[in-house]
Design a protein around this motif. Structure first.
Motif, PDB file in Angstrom:
ATOM      1  N   ALA A   1      20.362  36.656  21.403  1.00  0.00           N
ATOM      2  CA  ALA A   1      20.241  37.001  22.824  1.00  0.00           C
ATOM      3  C   ALA A   1      19.825  38.473  22.917  1.00  0.00           C
ATOM      4  CB  ALA A   1      21.551  36.753  23.552  1.00  0.00           C
ATOM      5  N   PRO A   2      18.570  38.786  22.585  1.00  0.00           N
ATOM      6  CA  PRO A   2      18.145  40.185  22.453  1.00  0.00           C
ATOM      7  C   PRO A   2      18.159  41.011  23.729  1.00  0.00           C
ATOM      8  CG  PRO A   2      16.256  38.711  22.276  1.00  0.00           C
ATOM      9  CD  PRO A   2      17.480  37.848  22.312  1.00  0.00           C
ATOM     10  N   GLU A   3      18.449  40.398  24.859  1.00  0.00           N
ATOM     11  CA  GLU A   3      18.557  41.155  26.103  1.00  0.00           C
ATOM     12  C   GLU A   3      19.983  41.181  26.633  1.00  0.00           C
ATOM     13  OE1 GLU A   3      15.560  39.821  28.843  1.00  0.00           O
ATOM     14  OE2 GLU A   3      13.976  40.058  27.353  1.00  0.00           O
TER      15      GLU A   3
ATOM     16  N   ARG B   1      39.851  55.919  13.518  1.00  0.00           N
ATOM     17  CA  ARG B   1      40.695  54.726  13.633  1.00  0.00           C
ATOM     18  C   ARG B   1      40.782  54.214  15.069  1.00  0.00           C
ATOM     19  NH1 ARG B   1      44.192  51.834  10.888  1.00  0.00           N
ATOM     20  NH2 ARG B   1      45.974  50.994  11.989  1.00  0.00           N
ATOM     21  N   THR B   2      40.804  55.101  16.016  1.00  0.00           N
ATOM     22  CA  THR B   2      40.996  54.707  17.410  1.00  0.00           C
ATOM     23  C   THR B   2      39.722  54.786  18.260  1.00  0.00           C
ATOM     24  OG1 THR B   2      41.727  56.943  17.942  1.00  0.00           O
ATOM     25  CG2 THR B   2      43.437  55.332  17.383  1.00  0.00           C
ATOM     26  N   ALA B   3      38.578  55.014  17.645  1.00  0.00           N
ATOM     27  CA  ALA B   3      37.303  55.070  18.373  1.00  0.00           C
ATOM     28  C   ALA B   3      36.572  53.732  18.240  1.00  0.00           C
ATOM     29  CB  ALA B   3      36.433  56.194  17.823  1.00  0.00           C
ATOM     30  N   TRP B   4      36.038  53.203  19.325  1.00  0.00           N
ATOM     31  CA  TRP B   4      35.359  51.900  19.280  1.00  0.00           C
ATOM     32  C   TRP B   4      34.102  51.944  18.434  1.00  0.00           C
ATOM     33  CZ3 TRP B   4      30.331  51.462  20.684  1.00  0.00           C
ATOM     34  CH2 TRP B   4      29.803  52.396  21.579  1.00  0.00           C
ATOM     35  N   ASN B   5      33.497  53.118  18.296  1.00  0.00           N
ATOM     36  CA  ASN B   5      32.217  53.236  17.609  1.00  0.00           C
ATOM     37  C   ASN B   5      32.342  53.833  16.207  1.00  0.00           C
ATOM     38  OD1 ASN B   5      32.949  55.756  18.474  1.00  0.00           O
ATOM     39  ND2 ASN B   5      30.937  56.300  19.274  1.00  0.00           N
ATOM     40  N   CYS B   6      33.454  53.554  15.546  1.00  0.00           N
ATOM     41  CA  CYS B   6      33.674  54.084  14.201  1.00  0.00           C
ATOM     42  C   CYS B   6      34.449  53.063  13.374  1.00  0.00           C
ATOM     43  CB  CYS B   6      34.459  55.392  14.301  1.00  0.00           C
ATOM     44  SG  CYS B   6      34.453  56.337  12.774  1.00  0.00           S
ATOM     45  N   ASP B   7      34.156  53.004  12.082  1.00  0.00           N
ATOM     46  CA  ASP B   7      34.912  52.162  11.159  1.00  0.00           C
ATOM     47  C   ASP B   7      34.930  52.864   9.815  1.00  0.00           C
ATOM     48  OD1 ASP B   7      36.375  49.936  10.155  1.00  0.00           O
ATOM     49  OD2 ASP B   7      35.297  48.631  11.521  1.00  0.00           O
ATOM     50  N   THR B   8      35.412  52.218   8.775  1.00  0.00           N
ATOM     51  CA  THR B   8      35.589  52.886   7.494  1.00  0.00           C
ATOM     52  C   THR B   8      34.466  52.559   6.522  1.00  0.00           C
ATOM     53  OG1 THR B   8      36.959  51.080   6.688  1.00  0.00           O
ATOM     54  CG2 THR B   8      38.090  52.932   7.697  1.00  0.00           C
ATOM     55  N   GLY B   9      34.013  53.591   5.788  1.00  0.00           N
ATOM     56  CA  GLY B   9      33.034  53.396   4.722  1.00  0.00           C
ATOM     57  C   GLY B   9      31.867  52.537   5.144  1.00  0.00           C
ATOM     58  N   THR B  10      31.649  51.480   4.381  1.00  0.00           N
ATOM     59  CA  THR B  10      30.545  50.564   4.690  1.00  0.00           C
ATOM     60  C   THR B  10      31.033  49.328   5.434  1.00  0.00           C
ATOM     61  OG1 THR B  10      30.786  49.495   2.537  1.00  0.00           O
ATOM     62  CG2 THR B  10      29.211  51.320   2.692  1.00  0.00           C
ATOM     63  N   PHE B  11      32.288  49.320   5.887  1.00  0.00           N
ATOM     64  CA  PHE B  11      32.823  48.163   6.587  1.00  0.00           C
ATOM     65  C   PHE B  11      32.502  48.264   8.072  1.00  0.00           C
ATOM     66  CE2 PHE B  11      35.608  45.156   8.520  1.00  0.00           C
ATOM     67  CZ  PHE B  11      35.621  44.123   7.607  1.00  0.00           C
ATOM     68  N   TRP B  12      31.376  47.707   8.443  1.00  0.00           N
ATOM     69  CA  TRP B  12      30.939  47.719   9.832  1.00  0.00           C
ATOM     70  C   TRP B  12      30.654  46.293  10.285  1.00  0.00           C
ATOM     71  CZ3 TRP B  12      30.553  51.829  13.211  1.00  0.00           C
ATOM     72  CH2 TRP B  12      30.853  53.084  12.660  1.00  0.00           C
ATOM     73  N   HIS B  13      31.628  45.415  10.097  1.00  0.00           N
ATOM     74  CA  HIS B  13      31.476  44.008  10.460  1.00  0.00           C
ATOM     75  C   HIS B  13      31.134  43.847  11.933  1.00  0.00           C
ATOM     76  CE1 HIS B  13      32.839  39.824  11.259  1.00  0.00           C
ATOM     77  NE2 HIS B  13      32.278  39.612  10.069  1.00  0.00           N
ATOM     78  N   GLY B  14      31.732  44.657  12.800  1.00  0.00           N
ATOM     79  CA  GLY B  14      31.439  44.582  14.228  1.00  0.00           C
ATOM     80  C   GLY B  14      29.973  44.849  14.532  1.00  0.00           C
ATOM     81  N   THR B  15      29.373  45.799  13.827  1.00  0.00           N
ATOM     82  CA  THR B  15      27.956  46.101  14.004  1.00  0.00           C
ATOM     83  C   THR B  15      27.108  44.918  13.564  1.00  0.00           C
ATOM     84  OG1 THR B  15      28.383  48.445  13.653  1.00  0.00           O
ATOM     85  CG2 THR B  15      26.104  47.710  13.380  1.00  0.00           C
TER      86      THR B  15
ATOM     87  N   GLY C   1      24.726  42.695  16.003  1.00  0.00           N
ATOM     88  CA  GLY C   1      23.303  42.506  15.700  1.00  0.00           C
ATOM     89  C   GLY C   1      22.895  41.045  15.747  1.00  0.00           C
ATOM     90  N   ILE C   2      23.736  40.169  15.231  1.00  0.00           N
ATOM     91  CA  ILE C   2      23.448  38.733  15.310  1.00  0.00           C
ATOM     92  C   ILE C   2      23.348  38.312  16.770  1.00  0.00           C
ATOM     93  CG2 ILE C   2      24.405  36.421  14.902  1.00  0.00           C
ATOM     94  CD1 ILE C   2      25.643  37.578  12.302  1.00  0.00           C
TER      95      ILE C   2
END
Length: 179
Positions: free
Chosen positions: A70-72, A37-51, A55-56
């Motif tokens: 902006a791939p760089e 819950r408090t880690a920037w690199n973790c979310d729940t189940g398949t809910f990874w909207h931030g990822t 990626g976009i």
């Protein structure tokens, strides 16, 4: 990217994620020991909207998956949501962090809420305006989603979409056929 958790080791993102600058402003709940819950690199189940959003923005051109616009670019992962929800306090803290210690040039927020524009919400509206305007004064462009609710913001009346209508930020929407 202010959103939910971002999987910083993703093959399309790892080279562009600034893990040192990554932060979470999601508060623990009660006696919760859920470190995710408090880690920037973790979310729940398949809910990874931030990822998905990261990626976009900045998926590298590695002949796998997709290539971001902006791939760089460097992604500063700032978590204000967990499992798709969060608090306005976390969003405000995330904006202020990203614009200052996070060293962001652009803040992207593909998140928001719709609520009545009334006296009871004036303090919240003002706080969001101040956070977005502070980022702007620091030279950071704040870009927010206008939402996925198919609302006509020109004729919405006594409702506000935030943070899209906050301060001097830029709100982005799309149009498409009805039905």
């Amino acid at each position: 990217v202010i959103d939910g958790g971002i999987y910083g080791d993703h093959v399309d993102l790892a080279a562009n994620v600034d893990a040192v600058a990554g932060r979470s402003f999601v508060a623990p709940v009660g006696d919760s020991t859920d470190a995710c819950r408090t880690a920037w690199n973790c979310d729940t189940g398949t809910f990874w909207h931030g990822t998905h959003v990261a990626g976009i923005v900045a998926a590298v051109d590695n002949t796998l998956g997709v290539v971001g616009i902006a791939p760089e670019a460097t992604i500063v992962p700032v978590k204000a949501l967990h499992g798709g929800s969060g608090s306005f306090g976390a969003v405000i803290q995330a904006i202020l962090y990203a614009a200052s210690a996070g060293n962001a040039d652009i803040i992207n927020m593909s998140l928001g809420a719709v609520f009545p524009r009334n006296e009871g919400n004036a303090a919240l509206t003002s706080a969001l305006n101040r956070a977005v305007n502070t980022a702007g004064r620091l030279g950071v462009l704040v870009v927010s989603s206008a939402g996925n609710d198919a609302l006509d913001l020109d004729h919405l009346g006594n409702w506000i979409v935030t943070p899209a209508e906050s301060g001097n930020g830029l709100a982005v929407s799309s149009t498409g056929p009805m039905g």
